[in-house]
Scaffold this motif. Structure first.
Motif, mmCIF file in Angstrom:
data_model
loop_
_atom_site.group_PDB
_atom_site.id
_atom_site.type_symbol
_atom_site.label_atom_id
_atom_site.label_comp_id
_atom_site.label_asym_id
_atom_site.label_seq_id
_atom_site.Cartn_x
_atom_site.Cartn_y
_atom_site.Cartn_z
ATOM 1 N N ILE A 1 14.466 42.314 27.466
ATOM 2 C CA ILE A 1 14.138 40.985 26.927
ATOM 3 C C ILE A 1 13.175 40.306 27.897
ATOM 4 O O ILE A 1 13.495 40.166 29.080
ATOM 5 C CB ILE A 1 15.412 40.115 26.747
ATOM 6 C CG1 ILE A 1 16.420 40.833 25.846
ATOM 7 C CG2 ILE A 1 15.053 38.744 26.188
ATOM 8 C CD1 ILE A 1 17.753 40.103 25.677
ATOM 9 N N PRO A 2 11.992 39.900 27.414
ATOM 10 C CA PRO A 2 11.047 39.244 28.331
ATOM 11 C C PRO A 2 11.687 38.021 28.998
ATOM 12 O O PRO A 2 12.417 37.264 28.341
ATOM 13 C CB PRO A 2 9.899 38.804 27.402
ATOM 14 C CG PRO A 2 10.028 39.662 26.189
ATOM 15 C CD PRO A 2 11.476 40.005 26.049
ATOM 16 N N HIS B 1 13.740 31.148 30.667
ATOM 17 C CA HIS B 1 14.015 30.635 29.322
ATOM 18 C C HIS B 1 14.469 29.181 29.326
ATOM 19 O O HIS B 1 14.759 28.624 28.268
ATOM 20 C CB HIS B 1 15.065 31.517 28.631
ATOM 21 C CG HIS B 1 14.518 32.852 28.273
ATOM 22 N ND1 HIS B 1 13.784 33.071 27.138
ATOM 23 C CD2 HIS B 1 14.530 34.025 28.940
ATOM 24 C CE1 HIS B 1 13.397 34.331 27.098
ATOM 25 N NE2 HIS B 1 13.840 34.932 28.187
ATOM 26 N N GLU C 1 18.935 38.139 22.077
ATOM 27 C CA GLU C 1 17.496 38.412 22.124
ATOM 28 C C GLU C 1 16.756 37.538 21.104
ATOM 29 O O GLU C 1 15.758 36.892 21.422
ATOM 30 C CB GLU C 1 17.239 39.902 21.854
ATOM 31 C CG GLU C 1 15.763 40.219 21.872
ATOM 32 C CD GLU C 1 15.452 41.697 22.029
ATOM 33 O OE1 GLU C 1 16.392 42.514 22.074
ATOM 34 O OE2 GLU C 1 14.256 42.017 22.093
ATOM 35 N N GLN C 2 17.283 37.504 19.895
ATOM 36 C CA GLN C 2 16.624 36.684 18.862
ATOM 37 C C GLN C 2 16.602 35.214 19.258
ATOM 38 O O GLN C 2 15.592 34.531 19.118
ATOM 39 C CB GLN C 2 17.375 36.809 17.533
ATOM 40 C CG GLN C 2 16.936 38.008 16.715
ATOM 41 C CD GLN C 2 17.973 38.334 15.630
ATOM 42 O OE1 GLN C 2 18.791 37.479 15.270
ATOM 43 N NE2 GLN C 2 17.944 39.567 15.149
ATOM 44 N N ARG D 1 14.053 34.645 21.994
ATOM 45 C CA ARG D 1 12.674 34.740 21.473
ATOM 46 C C ARG D 1 12.325 33.482 20.674
ATOM 47 O O ARG D 1 11.215 32.983 20.735
ATOM 48 C CB ARG D 1 12.518 35.990 20.591
ATOM 49 C CG ARG D 1 12.456 37.272 21.412
ATOM 50 C CD ARG D 1 12.110 38.476 20.540
ATOM 51 N NE ARG D 1 12.254 39.732 21.272
ATOM 52 C CZ ARG D 1 11.305 40.252 22.047
ATOM 53 N NH1 ARG D 1 10.156 39.639 22.196
ATOM 54 N NH2 ARG D 1 11.517 41.401 22.670
ATOM 55 N N LYS D 2 13.317 32.974 19.933
ATOM 56 C CA LYS D 2 13.089 31.777 19.122
ATOM 57 C C LYS D 2 12.708 30.572 20.001
ATOM 58 O O LYS D 2 11.934 29.724 19.599
ATOM 59 C CB LYS D 2 14.375 31.483 18.342
ATOM 60 C CG LYS D 2 14.183 30.571 17.163
ATOM 61 C CD LYS D 2 15.379 30.667 16.219
ATOM 62 C CE LYS D 2 15.768 29.289 15.739
ATOM 63 N NZ LYS D 2 17.140 29.241 15.220
ATOM 64 N N GLY E 1 10.957 30.657 22.587
ATOM 65 C CA GLY E 1 9.526 30.810 22.895
ATOM 66 C C GLY E 1 9.139 30.358 24.283
ATOM 67 O O GLY E 1 8.001 29.954 24.518
#
Ligand code: GLU
Length: 396
Positions: free
Chosen positions: A310-311, A331, A387-388, A391-392, A394
């Protein structure tokens, strides 16, 4: 309601708060994936349940001696000999109501106003508050993520002050699974041995190490420190018995006597039935432990691998226990209300229905703790969700 001033010193246990939140959501019917609870998902082995049931049926439902039944003390002593090569007598061991209670009673017996206790970070959430309740203070010693959160002899040396009374060693550790091998632990013990300092060895994860890693053990390496070492352990993690609440301590007779006096004014004995189960756990077949560890090893590899993909997530591979403690700093975004890992944990439980514990009360706000003591199926689903959700956001 005017409460005792002691309560102003402490806060609710972060792990227990997440447990409660997760339980409440599950009760509401939410499909929650729980990576919060620090407890094996395996069932307590049958032979342990049978021993407890037999004890209950045989009428062992009354008070026992405050520090534990003769049978449990015998099993504790045999375990310390078998697993740790240590010789203890019955007046040098004490059973309590869980590992947490063992530590609490020890801190109350040992520490008082002005005392400092060295606590390497990241640390289990309850050490600092339990020390405050004893009038003492944790002297937190930071470790570096790039050094896999390992305390160095130099950092340890610099942490001593004239008020230092003790150090808490927890290897493997909660929350980062840090485990010291014999060389690393020896180097730390050399520093400690030169000082007038007690050692509290919190060994609750001692059986939870991976591969052929050889865990350093305080008194195997330095039997000369026996007179100033207290071992605290529990059956909770090793035998999947968190709800039974049996912990135990081994140490110098005078300290065990003081702890027993305190316990006699606090809880009296731990549950008689649970003690019978714990005696069977410690003294009976040990084959459930490697089976559980085989599963944990697969899960650890899977979780670390997924998180590293995961970035913006960094995750050292822990050597022990069943937690990972990834850095999720990238994050965080204060403008979106995400200042710390705790805020992120709040976001994950609300948005993704995944419970994790924020890192602040472990001493590292830019991290979260994930317990992988849950099924592979849940791990797959939970990591997809994390992960989702990340990512959401951003942010990374
Ligand atoms: N090892 C457990 C955890 O950290 C203990 C729970 C607690 O008492 O804090 O989740």
């Amino acid at each position: 309601m005017e409460l005792s001033s002691r309560l102003k010193l402490i806060k609710p246990s972060a792990t227990m708060v997440v447990n409660e939140k997760a339980t409440a959501l599950k009760l509401k019917g939410v499909d929650l994936i729980d990576f919060g609870a620090g407890e094996p998902d395996f069932d307590t082995p049958e032979s342990i349940k049978n021993a407890a049931e037999a004890a209950m049926r045989a009428g062992q439902t009354k008070y026992t001696p405050v520090g534990g039944t003769d049978a449990l003390k015998t099993a504790i002593i045999a375990k310390l000999k078998r697993d740790n090569g240590l010789d203890y007598a019955k007046n040098e061991v004490l059973a309590s109501c869980g590992g947490k209670h063992s530590l609490f009673v020890a801190f109350q017996a040992l520490f008082g106003n002005g005392d400092e206790v060295i606590v390497p970070a990241p640390f289990w959430v309850s050490y600092p508050d339990m020390l405050l309740l004893a009038g003492a203070k944790a002297r937190i010693v930071s470790t570096k993520e790039e050094n896999e959160f390992k305390l160095t002899p130099g950092d340890l040396e610099a942490a001593f002050t004239p008020s230092t009374r003790a150090i808490i060693l927890n290897s493997p550790s909660n929350p980062a699974g840090v485990a010291y091998d014999e060389g690393e632990l020896s180097a730390l013990l050399d520093v400690i041995a030169k000082r007038d300092c007690l050692i509290i060895s919190d060994d609750v994860y001692e059986k939870m190490v991976y591969g052929d890693f050889k865990l350093g053990q305080v008194l195997r390496l330095r039997p000369d420190l026996r007179g100033r070492t207290l071992i605290c352990n529990s059956v909770s993690k090793t035998y999947a018995m968190t709800g039974w609440r049996i912990g135990y301590s081994a140490g110098p007779a005078a300290l065990i006597k003081a702890m027993t006096t305190l316990q006699g004014q606090m809880t009296s004995n731990p549950s008689s039935v649970a003690q019978a189960g714990a005696a069977q756990a410690l003294g009976g077949p040990q084959d459930s432990v490697p089976l559980m560890m085989g599963e944990f090893a697969k899960r650890r590899d899977f979780v670390v691998d997924r998180l590293r993909k995961i970035p913006g997530v960094r995750c050292p591979k822990p050597q022990g226990a069943f937690y990972v403690f990834p850095n999720i700093d990238a994050h965080l975004n204060p403008s979106k209300g995400l200042k710390t890992g705790d805020d992120l944990a709040g976001y994950l439980i609300e948005e993704a229905h995944v419970a994790v514990v924020g890192g602040t009360d472990f001493g590292y706000p830019g991290h979260i703790r994930i317990s992988y003591a849950t099924s592979m199926h849940n791990l797959e689903r939970g990591l997809d969700r994390i992960e989702q959700a990340l990512r959401k956001l951003g942010n990374a």
